[in-house]
Design a protein around this motif. Structure first.
Motif, PDB file in Angstrom:
ATOM      1  N   ASP A  10       0.833  -1.222   0.000  1.00 34.33           N
ATOM      2  CA  ASP A  10       0.000   0.000   0.000  1.00 34.33           C
ATOM      3  C   ASP A  10       0.862   1.263   0.000  1.00 34.33           C
ATOM      4  O   ASP A  10       1.687   1.464   0.890  1.00 34.33           O
ATOM      5  CB  ASP A  10      -0.931  -0.016   1.219  1.00 34.33           C
ATOM      6  N   GLY A  11       0.670   2.083  -0.985  1.00 34.39           N
ATOM      7  CA  GLY A  11       1.420   3.334  -1.100  1.00 34.39           C
ATOM      8  C   GLY A  11       2.723   3.173  -1.867  1.00 34.39           C
ATOM      9  O   GLY A  11       3.233   4.125  -2.430  1.00 34.39           O
ATOM     10  N   THR A  12       3.276   1.949  -1.876  1.00 29.42           N
ATOM     11  CA  THR A  12       4.582   1.708  -2.516  1.00 29.42           C
ATOM     12  C   THR A  12       4.395   1.153  -3.929  1.00 29.42           C
ATOM     13  O   THR A  12       4.923   1.713  -4.895  1.00 29.42           O
ATOM     14  CB  THR A  12       5.420   0.733  -1.657  1.00 29.42           C
ATOM     15  N   GLU A 181       9.633   0.918   1.025  1.00 34.09           N
ATOM     16  CA  GLU A 181       8.520   1.300   1.895  1.00 34.09           C
ATOM     17  C   GLU A 181       8.108   2.744   1.649  1.00 34.09           C
ATOM     18  O   GLU A 181       8.868   3.528   1.069  1.00 34.09           O
ATOM     19  CB  GLU A 181       8.976   1.214   3.366  1.00 34.09           C
ATOM     20  N   ASP A 182       6.906   3.087   2.136  1.00 32.88           N
ATOM     21  CA  ASP A 182       6.477   4.491   2.033  1.00 32.88           C
ATOM     22  C   ASP A 182       6.063   5.110   3.369  1.00 32.88           C
ATOM     23  O   ASP A 182       5.939   6.319   3.449  1.00 32.88           O
ATOM     24  CB  ASP A 182       5.289   4.629   1.061  1.00 32.88           C
ATOM     25  N   SER A 183       5.828   4.291   4.402  1.00 28.76           N
ATOM     26  CA  SER A 183       5.214   4.859   5.619  1.00 28.76           C
ATOM     27  C   SER A 183       6.162   4.802   6.807  1.00 28.76           C
ATOM     28  O   SER A 183       7.058   3.949   6.870  1.00 28.76           O
ATOM     29  CB  SER A 183       3.950   4.065   5.957  1.00 28.76           C
TER      30      SER A 183
HETATM   31 MG    MG Z   1       2.763   1.276   2.656  1.00 27.42          MG
END
Ligand code: MG
Ligand code: XBP
Length: 254
Positions: A10-12, A181-183
């Motif tokens: 998610d997000g990546t 990763e993004d978070s």
């Molecule tokens: Mg993520």
């Protein structure tokens, strides 16, 4: 030596939070006749809680129209979350959630170089299968040496469980792996497992402190805006060469 790339989802891989889960949650609220909706800004705050079910539970505690704490609230929670995932799958299969720029190319780099990849996510196996099946086809699973989701790692990020399980399956030492990763929770989870991290900034986490990461930048699809610099070999995207170089340089970077 870099022996495995561990991908957050998610997000990546895709902007699944903004363009998938948030829309799907609001559709579920509406379909169930519930009076509340989450704005972009509110969802951004709620993302501090990892896991859609956990996030919803957290929010229900402050929704005046939600049933009081107890079995009724938990039953509503499960109905909303189940329906949210159905809407999410429909959004994905409608083609509304493209992979982020540069992701497919990095998958191809790893496949060509024989570097094993894993999926390391707090979302469910069904959500991962929906997204990757839509983009990589029915045989998507064969492209990954390990797929670790919420079912195999119920302790959600920032707990390192998902990363530790992946290392175990891959039989790779933490020092030989790299997470994307993004978070903040994802960075913390990987670091707690001893794994270095490359941060690709996403919509909701555009301005996070990435000082615990080896490198950070706005998109895998461009070599611009990365610190440390990317594209040393003249590439206009993030390549496996960049990942290897950052990984080799990690004693100097950190
Ligand atoms: Mg993520
Ligand atoms: C992703 C999440 C997920 C999704 C929703 O975190 O927190 O829970 O928001 O999916 P990460 P579910 O990118 O760090 O893995 O509703 O299936 O939990």
């Amino acid at each position: 030596m870099l022996r495995a790339i561990l991908w957050d989802v998610d997000g990546t891989l895709a902007e699944t939070e903004r363009d998938g889960h948030l829309l799907a949650f609001n559709r579920a609220f509406e379909a169930l006749g519930l009076p509340w909706r989450w704005s972009d800004a509110r969802y951004g705050e709620l993302l501090a809680v990892a896991g859609g079910r956990e996030r919803l539970l957290h929010d229900l505690q402050s929704q005046p129209q939600a049933p009081p704490a107890g079995p009724q609230r938990l039953a509503l929670l499960d109905r909303i979350h189940r329906l949210k995932n159905q809407y999410y799958a429909a959004i994905v299969s409608a083609g509304a959630l493209p992979l982020r720029a540069g992701v497919a190319e990095l998958f191809a780099d790893c496949a060509a170089a024989g570097v094993p990849m894993a999926i390391t996510t707090t979302t469910s196996a069904a959500n991962v299968a929906a997204l990757l099946g839509a983009h990589l086809g029915a045989g998507w699973r064969t492209q990954f040496a390990a797929v670790v989701c919420a079912e195999q790692a119920p302790l959600k990020k920032p707990n390192p469980q998902v990363y530790l399980r992946a290392l175990q399956i891959l039989d790779v030492a933490a020092v030989d792996a790299l997470a994307i990763e993004d978070s903040p929770a994802g960075i913390a989870a990987a670091r707690a497992a001893g794994i270095d991290v490359v941060v690709v900034r996403s919509f909701y986490f555009a301005d996070i402190d990435a000082s615990a990461a080896l490198s950070a930048g706005p998109s895998l699809g461009s070599s611009r805006g990365w610190r440390p610099l990317a594209g040393a070999a003249g590439d206009d995207r993030i390549t496996l060469r960049d990942l290897v170089r950052w990984h080799q340089a990690r004693p100097a970077i950190r």
